[in-house]
Write an enzyme that holds these catalytic residues in place. Structure first.
Site, short mmCIF file in Angstrom:
data_model
loop_
_atom_site.label_atom_id
_atom_site.label_comp_id
_atom_site.label_asym_id
_atom_site.label_seq_id
_atom_site.Cartn_x
_atom_site.Cartn_y
_atom_site.Cartn_z
N ASP A 195 0.83 -1.19 0.00
CA ASP A 195 0.00 0.00 0.00
C ASP A 195 0.87 1.25 0.00
O ASP A 195 2.10 1.18 -0.15
CB ASP A 195 -0.99 -0.02 1.17
CG ASP A 195 -0.31 -0.15 2.52
OD1 ASP A 195 0.87 0.20 2.64
OD2 ASP A 195 -0.98 -0.61 3.46
N LEU A 196 0.26 2.39 0.18
CA LEU A 196 0.95 3.67 0.12
C LEU A 196 2.08 3.78 1.13
O LEU A 196 3.09 4.45 0.87
CB LEU A 196 -0.07 4.80 0.36
CG LEU A 196 0.38 6.22 0.09
CD1 LEU A 196 0.83 6.39 -1.36
CD2 LEU A 196 -0.75 7.19 0.40
#
Length: 140
Positions: free
Chosen positions: A24-25
């Site tokens: 994810d980010l």
């Protein structure tokens, strides 16, 4: 990298690698992917027993997940190599998979899961006899 096997004993163990798109980010593996890793290990375990879900379905059997519990401990990152180990136990009609995701480089436990599965034959819940037959001769 530490390629020694995990200290804990498992009925089945598979090696995997984190792919970039699973992160994810924040740069860590998204929590949902740990469930995918555990699912892949269960599918490969079934294959190692000489069966698969397609053949089971064709014979009138379908396995369903009844419950999933995952405790997240340490995050995996892109490129990390890891193991998914599993052990199994019966809980009435359920077959419970106790699964660990372990980072290979330092043998850190990244996630621990308990996945309960039930078996349906021709649309009706069974007592898990198919599991017993499939696992005959395996100590678990």
């Amino acid at each position: 990298m530490n390629n020694n096997l995990p200290k804990k004993k498992y009925l089945y163990l598979i090696e995997m690698k984190v792919r970039d798109y699973e992160c994810d980010l924040q740069g860590v593996v998204n929590n949902a992917n740990y469930q995918h890793y555990m699912e892949h290990a269960r599918h490969e375990f079934l294959e190692s027993l000489g069966d698969n879900f397609g053949r089971m379905h064709d014979a009138g059997y379908d396995a369903f997940i009844a419950r999933v519990e995952i405790d997240y401990k340490v995050s995996l990152k892109s490129g990390d190599r890891f193991w998914v180990g599993l052990n199994i136990r019966r809980d009435g009609a359920k077959l419970v998979f106790d699964q660990d995701v372990i980072r290979m480089s330092d043998q850190k436990l990244c996630a621990a899961g308990h996945v309960s599965s039930v078996l349906v034959q021709d649309g009706k819940l069974t007592r898990g006899e198919y599991f017993d037959q499939l696992l005959r001769g395996i100590e678990y």
